[in-house]
Write an enzyme that holds these catalytic residues in place. Structure first.
Site, PDB file in Angstrom:
ATOM      1  N   ASP A   1      30.639   2.239  47.924  1.00  0.00           N
ATOM      2  CA  ASP A   1      30.492   3.690  47.944  1.00  0.00           C
ATOM      3  C   ASP A   1      30.183   4.209  46.540  1.00  0.00           C
ATOM      4  O   ASP A   1      30.594   3.613  45.546  1.00  0.00           O
ATOM      5  CB  ASP A   1      31.794   4.316  48.459  1.00  0.00           C
ATOM      6  CG  ASP A   1      31.610   5.753  48.904  1.00  0.00           C
ATOM      7  OD1 ASP A   1      30.447   6.185  49.054  1.00  0.00           O
ATOM      8  OD2 ASP A   1      32.622   6.448  49.122  1.00  0.00           O
TER       9      ASP A   1
ATOM     10  N   ARG B   1      32.565  16.056  59.023  1.00  0.00           N
ATOM     11  CA  ARG B   1      33.916  16.039  58.455  1.00  0.00           C
ATOM     12  C   ARG B   1      34.528  17.430  58.447  1.00  0.00           C
ATOM     13  O   ARG B   1      35.706  17.615  58.779  1.00  0.00           O
ATOM     14  CB  ARG B   1      33.890  15.477  57.029  1.00  0.00           C
ATOM     15  CG  ARG B   1      35.249  15.561  56.337  1.00  0.00           C
ATOM     16  CD  ARG B   1      35.212  14.943  54.959  1.00  0.00           C
ATOM     17  NE  ARG B   1      35.034  13.516  55.065  1.00  0.00           N
ATOM     18  CZ  ARG B   1      34.379  12.784  54.158  1.00  0.00           C
ATOM     19  NH1 ARG B   1      33.820  13.372  53.123  1.00  0.00           N
ATOM     20  NH2 ARG B   1      34.272  11.490  54.308  1.00  0.00           N
TER      21      ARG B   1
ATOM     22  N   THR C   1      25.610   9.768  47.009  1.00  0.00           N
ATOM     23  CA  THR C   1      25.324  11.186  47.207  1.00  0.00           C
ATOM     24  C   THR C   1      24.214  11.659  46.272  1.00  0.00           C
ATOM     25  O   THR C   1      23.772  12.791  46.368  1.00  0.00           O
ATOM     26  CB  THR C   1      26.593  12.027  46.948  1.00  0.00           C
ATOM     27  OG1 THR C   1      27.094  11.725  45.638  1.00  0.00           O
ATOM     28  CG2 THR C   1      27.673  11.701  47.983  1.00  0.00           C
TER      29      THR C   1
ATOM     30  N   LYS D   1      28.281   8.069  56.182  1.00  0.00           N
ATOM     31  CA  LYS D   1      27.847   6.849  55.508  1.00  0.00           C
ATOM     32  C   LYS D   1      28.871   5.723  55.671  1.00  0.00           C
ATOM     33  O   LYS D   1      28.508   4.584  55.977  1.00  0.00           O
ATOM     34  CB  LYS D   1      27.579   7.144  54.034  1.00  0.00           C
ATOM     35  CG  LYS D   1      26.438   8.152  53.811  1.00  0.00           C
ATOM     36  CD  LYS D   1      26.101   8.313  52.357  1.00  0.00           C
ATOM     37  CE  LYS D   1      27.190   8.989  51.562  1.00  0.00           C
ATOM     38  NZ  LYS D   1      27.430  10.386  51.995  1.00  0.00           N
ATOM     39  N   THR D   2      30.139   6.028  55.461  1.00  0.00           N
ATOM     40  CA  THR D   2      31.167   4.999  55.646  1.00  0.00           C
ATOM     41  C   THR D   2      31.252   4.572  57.097  1.00  0.00           C
ATOM     42  O   THR D   2      31.406   3.385  57.411  1.00  0.00           O
ATOM     43  CB  THR D   2      32.531   5.500  55.150  1.00  0.00           C
ATOM     44  OG1 THR D   2      32.463   5.792  53.761  1.00  0.00           O
ATOM     45  CG2 THR D   2      33.610   4.456  55.378  1.00  0.00           C
TER      46      THR D   2
END
Length: 364
Positions: free
Chosen positions: A129, A237, A178, A84-85
């Site tokens: 965020d 990640r 999220t 997302k970032t």
């Protein structure tokens, strides 16, 4: 190789996903954030996976550039670590605009948001965020800012207070969450484009691992990348974190080249098994199978048996076990599936399907 940072991680996030202790945790710690900055793709062409989202977002950005306008507000939802970032930074790069990064927990008052909005440049991208955790007053101010590019600043208190309208330059808000279900409909409806980030397929994660290995100057074979990808829980990640740990093992214990055997041996040291389960995941399954015959058993009882907090079992271990089809949540308690017995190499007792019901007396 796509994932997102967590900015200003809160105490709640640290409680439910203690990444300092879990190699397969999906929230970024300081080391992850430093490495991710160097590995992030810079445009949509480099971004791996999320094919539908990339295609749709590419159309949105191209159309905005053709009109010479700012892009529509964008809402990205999905689990941590999926990109997302990274996508927010790509949006800014594709639009040739600067980006401002903040988070919902950091905006506790409407004044905090007003200060950020009033300092934005025309066309700038504001990345927010964990937007669902923003305070309600700030959230209500954001409605007008997104729709009319204006905010009302309250000066004074009580009967003498006055609202001074402040015009804002056109900007693009990229919200990430999220937990999309916690967003109020008025806020969700103000986004021109919404996208849900899915977990990655093993083949996509293999491409992520190969790309990251190339950037880190690590020699890795196709079988080594496949081994790491298969244990990465569908999350880029985690794949990158596992790659770094396997790289360390290969440099110390072997010739620096990552093969399937080296990857498997390295991840065995770090207690990450072939399906991506770590010590906590296996402890939950072993307690459920060996102590309670596969369930059903209450969550509190299961947490005591594992020696962890109830929240840790429910929020950290269970989501992945449920997604993998190893555990089921039922009204009577937690129940192991046949796949759980098979994964641990155990034979289910004849009564495991129905349970003896005694565990229902303990926990919720």
């Amino acid at each position: 190789m796509n994932w997102d940072d967590t900015t200003d991680a809160s105490a709640e996030e640290r409680l439910v996903d203690p990444t300092a202790e879990r190699l397969v945790g999906s929230v970024a710690d300081g080391e992850d954030q430093a490495v991710e900055a160097a590995l992030r793709p810079k445009d949509l062409g480099e971004f791996i996976g999320q094919e539908k989202v990339r295609e749709q977002l590419d159309l949105v950005l191209r159309a905005a550039r053709a009109r010479g306008a700012t892009a529509d507000h964008v809402l990205l939802s999905g689990a941590p670590g999926l990109g997302k970032t990274t996508l927010s930074m790509i949006i800014a790069a594709e639009m040739g605009a600067p980006i401002r990064i903040t988070s919902g927990p950091a905006i506790q008052h409407a004044g905090d948001l007003a200060a950020i909005l009033s300092s934005l440049q025309e066309g700038e991208v504001l990345f927010l965020d964990e937007i669902h955790r923003m305070s309600r007053p700030a959230e209500e101010m954001l409605y007008m800012a997104m729709e009319d590019f204006r905010v009302d600043v309250i000066v004074g208190k009580g009967p003498g207070a006055t609202a001074i309208p402040l015009e804002l330059p056109p900007f693009t808000l990229v919200g990430a969450t999220t937990r999309a279900g916690l967003l109020p409909p008025p806020l969700r409806d103000r986004f021109g484009f919404t996208a849900h980030m899915e977990f990655y397929a093993p083949a996509e994660l293999e491409r992520v691992v190969h790309r990251s290995a190339n950037l880190l100057d690590v020699e890795i074979g196709p079988d080594g990348a496949a081994e790491i990808a298969g244990r990465s829980r569908g999350t880029p990640r985690i794949a990158n974190r596992l790659l770094r740990r396997v790289r360390d093992y290969a440099q110390v214990k072997a010739d620096g080249v990552i093969t399937r055997e080296i990857a498997a041996a390295a991840l065995a040291v770090y207690e990450v098994d072939a399906r991506g389960l770590d010590r906590l995941d296996r402890a939950v399954l072993e307690a459920l199978l060996k102590l309670f015959g596969g369930g059903p058993v209450g969550l509190s009882t299961l947490a005591v048996a594992v020696g962890e907090e109830r929240e840790t079992v429910e929020e950290v271990a269970e989501p992945f076990l449920v997604r993998e089809g190893l555990l089921a949540r039922t009204p009577r308690g937690r129940v192991a599936t046949p796949a759980a017995w098979a994964h641990l190499g155990l034979t289910p007792p004849r009564s495991s399907a129905g349970g003896n019901g005694q565990q229902d007396l303990f926990g919720a």
